[in-house]
Enzyme design. Structure first.
Site, PDB file in Angstrom:
ATOM      1  N   LYS A  92       0.844  -1.204   0.000  1.00  0.00           N
ATOM      2  CA  LYS A  92       0.000   0.000   0.000  1.00  0.00           C
ATOM      3  C   LYS A  92       0.874   1.247   0.000  1.00  0.00           C
ATOM      4  O   LYS A  92       0.663   2.169  -0.793  1.00  0.00           O
ATOM      5  CB  LYS A  92      -0.937  -0.007   1.223  1.00  0.00           C
ATOM      6  CG  LYS A  92      -2.072  -1.017   1.107  1.00  0.00           C
ATOM      7  CD  LYS A  92      -2.856  -1.196   2.404  1.00  0.00           C
ATOM      8  CE  LYS A  92      -3.898  -2.300   2.237  1.00  0.00           C
ATOM      9  NZ  LYS A  92      -4.630  -2.636   3.446  1.00  0.00           N
ATOM     10  N   GLN A 140      -4.221  -0.937   9.520  1.00  0.00           N
ATOM     11  CA  GLN A 140      -4.376  -2.308   9.038  1.00  0.00           C
ATOM     12  C   GLN A 140      -5.020  -3.186  10.121  1.00  0.00           C
ATOM     13  O   GLN A 140      -4.598  -3.176  11.279  1.00  0.00           O
ATOM     14  CB  GLN A 140      -3.003  -2.885   8.637  1.00  0.00           C
ATOM     15  CG  GLN A 140      -3.043  -4.243   7.987  1.00  0.00           C
ATOM     16  CD  GLN A 140      -3.676  -4.251   6.593  1.00  0.00           C
ATOM     17  OE1 GLN A 140      -3.798  -3.223   5.939  1.00  0.00           O
ATOM     18  NE2 GLN A 140      -4.089  -5.418   6.150  1.00  0.00           N
ATOM     19  N   ASP A 159     -10.737   3.796   4.261  1.00  0.00           N
ATOM     20  CA  ASP A 159     -11.277   2.432   4.285  1.00  0.00           C
ATOM     21  C   ASP A 159     -12.808   2.424   4.266  1.00  0.00           C
ATOM     22  O   ASP A 159     -13.413   1.376   4.074  1.00  0.00           O
ATOM     23  CB  ASP A 159     -10.845   1.720   5.583  1.00  0.00           C
ATOM     24  CG  ASP A 159      -9.630   0.841   5.389  1.00  0.00           C
ATOM     25  OD1 ASP A 159      -9.493   0.229   4.326  1.00  0.00           O
ATOM     26  OD2 ASP A 159      -8.825   0.768   6.342  1.00  0.00           O
TER      27      ASP A 159
HETATM   28  N1  GUN Z   1      -7.190  -6.055   6.591  1.00  0.00           N
HETATM   29  C1  GUN Z   1      -7.653  -6.821   5.578  1.00  0.00           C
HETATM   30  N2  GUN Z   1      -8.290  -6.063   4.661  1.00  0.00           N
HETATM   31  C2  GUN Z   1      -8.228  -4.788   5.104  1.00  0.00           C
HETATM   32  C3  GUN Z   1      -8.701  -3.551   4.581  1.00  0.00           C
HETATM   33  O1  GUN Z   1      -9.320  -3.455   3.521  1.00  0.00           O
HETATM   34  N3  GUN Z   1      -8.419  -2.461   5.348  1.00  0.00           N
HETATM   35  C4  GUN Z   1      -7.763  -2.532   6.518  1.00  0.00           C
HETATM   36  N4  GUN Z   1      -7.560  -1.406   7.190  1.00  0.00           N
HETATM   37  N5  GUN Z   1      -7.311  -3.673   7.030  1.00  0.00           N
HETATM   38  C5  GUN Z   1      -7.543  -4.787   6.321  1.00  0.00           C
END
Ligand code: GUN
Length: 300
Positions: free
Chosen positions: A54, A98, A121
């Site tokens: 990311k 995350q 998100d």
């Molecule tokens: N962990 C797994 N998928 C995601 C996501 O789309 N966003 C976040 N913040 N954590 C995750």
């Protein structure tokens, strides 16, 4: 019939190129460099890879990128304090924490501290509310990616029967909202749904997001349907050697591809779209924070 394979990897590359164009335009015309901060707590290897990807892809499209890697024993108060600082940091237009977090940290407390203006998100109650009533704002990344692929395949989705298998806050529920906005007739099926194969057989669009390897069988698919497989499941692959594994989706791909009109593979389907849509959301929040209309090609 053999289904068209929906190439999410190539679509995501094109989307990232468009995003880079928007970054350059925001810098040139408004002096804004969109910025994303990603936060990870702990040492989970898969999460660390996701977060590094990311941060790297954020920098690659020309955005400001900041990565915070915190040790597993970070206290909840320390994490909340970091988020408060990021909320106030003008260089940061998106904050991603995350998940999952270590057990001693309450994820809901953390999500609720993220400024809804920077909630790339789409996890906060305010963002979920905006998505539901159709106000501008960030959109859940994976569902946004699925929608972009569906529109690219089908053009208008109006009037189509869409069946989403899975009712998670991350995928199933926001996917239903997006498809409703497209004038689909939406069914959310889940583990308690009766006669699931028959429900899926009525679908022009199937979105599989249950997290169970190859659960959706080929003979559940209506001939010609478009199948979007969100599942990413690691399963043993003895054919590759002892102890080896491989990724499969929630759909029995080989069988479904004989019946469907189009289908996403795993890997290489929905997966690459999720990070690209995170970047798209950062353009959206950077635009809105600065009183600008977000680019139409990055929003539903
Ligand atoms: N962990 C797994 N998928 C995601 C996501 O789309 N966003 C976040 N913040 N954590 C995750």
């Amino acid at each position: 019939m053999t289904a068209r394979i929906i190439d999410g990897k190539t679509y995501a590359e094109g989307l990232r190129a468009r995003i880079a164009g928007h970054v350059a335009r925001l810098q040139r015309e408004h002096g804004i460099t969109p910025g994303l901060a990603v936060v990870i707590v702990g040492e989970d290897p898969a999460s660390k890879v996701y977060v590094s990807n990311k941060a790297r892809q954020t920098a690659e499209v020309g955005m400001f990128s900041e990565k915070h890697e915190l040790p597993a024993d970070t206290s909840e108060a320390e994490l909340l304090e970091l988020i408060e600082r990021l909320n106030k940091n003008d260089k940061v237009h998106g904050i991603l924490v995350q998940l999952p977090l270590p057990g001693h940290i309450d994820p809901n407390k953390v999500i609720n501290v993220i400024s809804p203006d920077k909630d790339v998100d789409c996890f906060t109650p305010a963002s979920v509310g905006k998505l539901t009533i159709g106000l501008p704002g960030p959109v859940s990344c994976t569902p946004l990616g699925c929608l972009m692929l569906l529109r690219d395949q089908l053009g208008s989705l109006s009037g189509l029967n869409a069946v989403i298998v899975g009712r998670s806050n991350l995928v199933g529920k926001p996917m239903a909202q997006l498809l409703l906005r497209e004038n689909c007739t939406v069914t959310i099926a889940h583990s308690r749904t009766r006669d699931l194969p028959d429900v899926v057989r009525r679908a022009d669009i199937v979105v599989a997001a249950v997290g169970r390897p190859r659960m959706i069988k080929g003979d559940w698919i209506k001939p010609g349907a478009t199948v979007i497989d969100v599942g990413i499941n690691r399963v043993p692959a003895p054919e590759k050697g002892e102890g080896k594994t491989r990724l499969v989706g929630d759909v029995d791909f080989d069988a479904a591809a004989q019946v469907a009109g189009a289908i996403t593979p795993v890997p290489g389907g929905v997966g690459p779209m999720t990070i690209a849509c995170l970047l798209a959301n950062t353009i959206t929040t950077a635009s809105l924070i600065n009183g600008l209309t977000p680019p139409k090609d990055l929003t539903p």
